[in-house]
Design a protein around this motif. Sequence first.
Motif, short mmCIF file in Angstrom:
data_model
loop_
_atom_site.label_atom_id
_atom_site.label_comp_id
_atom_site.label_asym_id
_atom_site.label_seq_id
_atom_site.Cartn_x
_atom_site.Cartn_y
_atom_site.Cartn_z
N ILE A 11 23.69 41.47 60.45
CA ILE A 11 24.61 41.90 59.38
C ILE A 11 24.23 41.07 58.17
N CYS A 12 23.92 41.71 57.06
CA CYS A 12 23.55 40.94 55.87
C CYS A 12 24.50 41.23 54.73
N GLY A 13 24.29 40.59 53.60
CA GLY A 13 25.19 40.70 52.46
C GLY A 13 25.37 42.14 51.99
N THR A 14 24.29 42.91 52.06
CA THR A 14 24.36 44.32 51.66
C THR A 14 25.38 45.07 52.52
N ASP A 15 25.42 44.73 53.82
CA ASP A 15 26.36 45.41 54.71
C ASP A 15 27.80 45.14 54.31
N GLY B 68 23.75 49.03 60.09
CA GLY B 68 22.86 48.22 60.92
C GLY B 68 21.42 48.52 60.58
N HIS B 69 20.81 47.65 59.74
CA HIS B 69 19.45 47.93 59.30
C HIS B 69 18.47 46.81 59.67
N GLU B 70 18.94 45.85 60.46
CA GLU B 70 18.04 44.78 60.92
C GLU B 70 18.13 44.79 62.43
N ASN B 71 17.24 45.57 63.05
CA ASN B 71 17.47 45.99 64.43
C ASN B 71 16.37 45.56 65.40
ZN LIG Z 1 19.71 43.45 54.89
#
Ligand SMILES: [Zn+2]
Length: 160
Positions: A39-43, A59-62
């Motif tokens: 989970i990153c800041g963009t999420d 979920g884009h870092e999978n």
């Molecule tokens: Zn990201």
Amino acid sequence: MSKVLAAVRTGPSRIEIREFAMPEIAEDAALMRMEVAGICGTDVKLYKTPPSAAPVIMGHENIGVIAKAGREFTRRKGFKEGDLVFVEHYVMCGKCEWCHAGQYRHCENTDWRKNPDAIRYGYTSAERAPHLWGGFAQYVYLPWNAVVHRVPAGVTPFGT
Ligand SMILES: [Zn+2]
Ligand SMILES: [Zn+2]
């Protein structure tokens, strides 16, 4: 096993668990069983303020395990069932100038803001078949043009 559960963003700060059909895998595609999604800041930002009303599996870092792989997918990419992999969120077209230069991050096929047909994990609408375009799900669909990397031996999905 015929259904896949996914957490779908349905509105500002709203998530629903939904069921999707387990997709058929083309010869040149694969299915990844999710292990961990970052989970990153963009999420955080896009969860509070979704850029569209479309339902999205975020979920884009999978990272996950190849659960099913078509024969062509394995032949072209070298990944087979059981391999632990990291998948970039960019799904390139593989045909444009940017892609040929190895700069697929600029490919129009990944530009979810401007191109309604773009595919990007964590951003593309879950209404688009085969629906599994985000990591907050049991499985993620990998088409032929997914950018997949092997997780090095000795590294677990959780990095320890
Ligand atoms: Zn990201
Ligand atoms: Zn391209």
